[in-house]
Write an enzyme that holds these catalytic residues in place. Sequence first.
Site, PDB file in Angstrom:
ATOM      1  N   ASP A   1     -14.452  23.454 -27.306  1.00  0.00           N
ATOM      2  CA  ASP A   1     -13.352  22.677 -27.889  1.00  0.00           C
ATOM      3  C   ASP A   1     -12.126  22.603 -26.992  1.00  0.00           C
ATOM      4  OD1 ASP A   1     -12.895  25.328 -28.156  1.00  0.00           O
ATOM      5  OD2 ASP A   1     -12.822  25.342 -30.344  1.00  0.00           O
TER       6      ASP A   1
ATOM      7  N   LYS B   1      -4.389  37.828 -28.084  1.00  0.00           N
ATOM      8  CA  LYS B   1      -3.257  37.687 -29.003  1.00  0.00           C
ATOM      9  C   LYS B   1      -2.260  38.851 -28.929  1.00  0.00           C
ATOM     10  CE  LYS B   1      -6.048  34.889 -32.118  1.00  0.00           C
ATOM     11  NZ  LYS B   1      -7.415  35.026 -31.666  1.00  0.00           N
TER      12      LYS B   1
ATOM     13  N   ASP C   1      -6.708  23.243 -26.796  1.00  0.00           N
ATOM     14  CA  ASP C   1      -7.828  23.670 -27.632  1.00  0.00           C
ATOM     15  C   ASP C   1      -7.715  22.813 -28.892  1.00  0.00           C
ATOM     16  OD1 ASP C   1      -9.224  24.852 -29.708  1.00  0.00           O
ATOM     17  OD2 ASP C   1      -8.947  26.876 -28.963  1.00  0.00           O
TER      18      ASP C   1
HETATM   19  P1  GTP Z   1     -13.159  28.455 -36.038  1.00  0.00           P
HETATM   20  O1  GTP Z   1     -14.177  28.767 -37.099  1.00  0.00           O
HETATM   21  O2  GTP Z   1     -12.265  27.344 -36.462  1.00  0.00           O
HETATM   22  O3  GTP Z   1     -12.427  29.666 -35.546  1.00  0.00           O
HETATM   23  O4  GTP Z   1     -13.920  27.842 -34.767  1.00  0.00           O
HETATM   24  P2  GTP Z   1     -15.100  28.479 -33.892  1.00  0.00           P
HETATM   25  O5  GTP Z   1     -16.127  29.044 -34.783  1.00  0.00           O
HETATM   26  O6  GTP Z   1     -15.550  27.426 -32.940  1.00  0.00           O
HETATM   27  O7  GTP Z   1     -14.435  29.686 -33.141  1.00  0.00           O
HETATM   28  P3  GTP Z   1     -13.667  29.694 -31.771  1.00  0.00           P
HETATM   29  O8  GTP Z   1     -12.892  28.422 -31.625  1.00  0.00           O
HETATM   30  O9  GTP Z   1     -12.914  30.953 -31.648  1.00  0.00           O
HETATM   31  O10 GTP Z   1     -14.890  29.752 -30.740  1.00  0.00           O
HETATM   32  C1  GTP Z   1     -14.687  29.615 -29.349  1.00  0.00           C
HETATM   33  C2  GTP Z   1     -15.937  29.015 -28.760  1.00  0.00           C
HETATM   34  O11 GTP Z   1     -17.036  29.899 -28.931  1.00  0.00           O
HETATM   35  C3  GTP Z   1     -16.352  27.716 -29.414  1.00  0.00           C
HETATM   36  O12 GTP Z   1     -16.859  26.895 -28.395  1.00  0.00           O
HETATM   37  C4  GTP Z   1     -17.456  28.123 -30.381  1.00  0.00           C
HETATM   38  O13 GTP Z   1     -18.403  27.079 -30.577  1.00  0.00           O
HETATM   39  C5  GTP Z   1     -18.080  29.291 -29.649  1.00  0.00           C
HETATM   40  N1  GTP Z   1     -18.658  30.316 -30.516  1.00  0.00           N
HETATM   41  C6  GTP Z   1     -17.988  31.123 -31.384  1.00  0.00           C
HETATM   42  N2  GTP Z   1     -18.846  31.966 -31.979  1.00  0.00           N
HETATM   43  C7  GTP Z   1     -20.079  31.691 -31.468  1.00  0.00           C
HETATM   44  C8  GTP Z   1     -21.395  32.223 -31.689  1.00  0.00           C
HETATM   45  O14 GTP Z   1     -21.614  33.157 -32.477  1.00  0.00           O
HETATM   46  N3  GTP Z   1     -22.419  31.686 -30.979  1.00  0.00           N
HETATM   47  C9  GTP Z   1     -22.233  30.671 -30.085  1.00  0.00           C
HETATM   48  N4  GTP Z   1     -23.290  30.181 -29.447  1.00  0.00           N
HETATM   49  N5  GTP Z   1     -21.014  30.130 -29.850  1.00  0.00           N
HETATM   50  C10 GTP Z   1     -19.949  30.648 -30.532  1.00  0.00           C
END
Ligand code: GTP
Length: 362
Positions: free
Chosen positions: A112, A163, A219
């Site tokens: 993202d 953070k 982001d």
């Molecule tokens: P929120 O639920 O809104 O916090 O979004 P998110 O789930 O995408 O979390 P965050 O933005 O912190 O994740 C950062 C990146 O890591 C994003 O590209 C997510 O798709 C990816 N990501 C987070 N958790 C996982 C996971 O368990 N597996 C994989 N494959 N990607 C993950």
Amino acid sequence: MKALILVGGFGTRLRPLTFSCPKPCVEFANKPIVCHQIEALVKAGVTEVILAINYQPETMRESIERYCEEYGVSIVCSQETSPMGTAGPLALARELLTKDNPEGCFFVLNSDVICEYPFEEMYEFHKSHGKEGTIVVFPVDDPSKYGVVVSNEQKEVVSFVEKPKKFISNKINAGIYLLSNSVLDRIPLKPTSIERETFPLMAEDGQLCSLTLKSFWMDIGQPRDFLTGMELYLESLAQKSPESLNKGEGYLGNVLVDPSAEIEEGCLIGPNVTIAANCKVAAGTRIANSCILEGTTIAGNSWINGSIIGWKNKVGRWVRIESLSVLGEDVHVKDEVCLNGIIVLPHKEIKESELVQGKIVL
Ligand code: GTP
């Protein structure tokens, strides 16, 4: 060259859009977020992209297939059976990442982040410093909600704090990395956080170097940032390829309208607007600072500002939608309704105005 994109998060902060599809497939500037990254990776010489998927693999494939054919890139899915975090997916994809990889390194991206991706510069820098990892950092005014990176004069990361409560640096983790294969030896095959577990240890060992991004960065994982990112992206398009934006009567500032969308005469669209494929906007409509997703119809004389209108919405006449309203898929808004900072879940019909900002229409 290979790249792995982390596409497995649940994207909760981008609900209600992520009720309909995974966050990386939500269209940003009229194409899935993740396709912006794949396109830039291909330009930098990447031939194989591994998508680290945790849920809805079919939706993901369907929505990006057309683009991948266009870019001529091979897409491989590495499927988790339960969430592996932000580092665990690398351990799971170990074979895919290391097989036929003469460069001995690979890109990793959060799905993202939007910017002018500096992949070529990263590769040159990575080869020149010879450490195990390169992380892109970006200076921000308020670093407190991000992972903050402190580097020395040699660009070696000396500490990496998620953070922080106290100010330690204004450079944040931009979610874009280039890692040598040896980093995989540091990651166990279990849910692991690259930000909290892998990078702090690499910094301690002096094995992580930072590269400061020179372009814009955002982001876009939550609605306000999504719209800010869109404004920055459109401005960057205006500088780099102004011909891709819509100009002339009825348009103001930076506007990107899919060629299949129909905009009647007498509308004023812009600044900072994207309108996706198969949308219809009737005469007299005013849209500013907003994203209209595919297949949405807007009847005449409505006013939409600072909002995201989801897929296949039907917006009536004399409607007013503003102040960071976000409408999910297939929402019908009746004539004369005003929505002020309202979140609407998919498949709802809105017959009355909602004026209390932050309200969620279930
Ligand atoms: P929120 O639920 O809104 O916090 O979004 P998110 O789930 O995408 O979390 P965050 O933005 O912190 O994740 C950062 C990146 O890591 C994003 O590209 C997510 O798709 C990816 N990501 C987070 N958790 C996982 C996971 O368990 N597996 C994989 N494959 N990607 C993950």
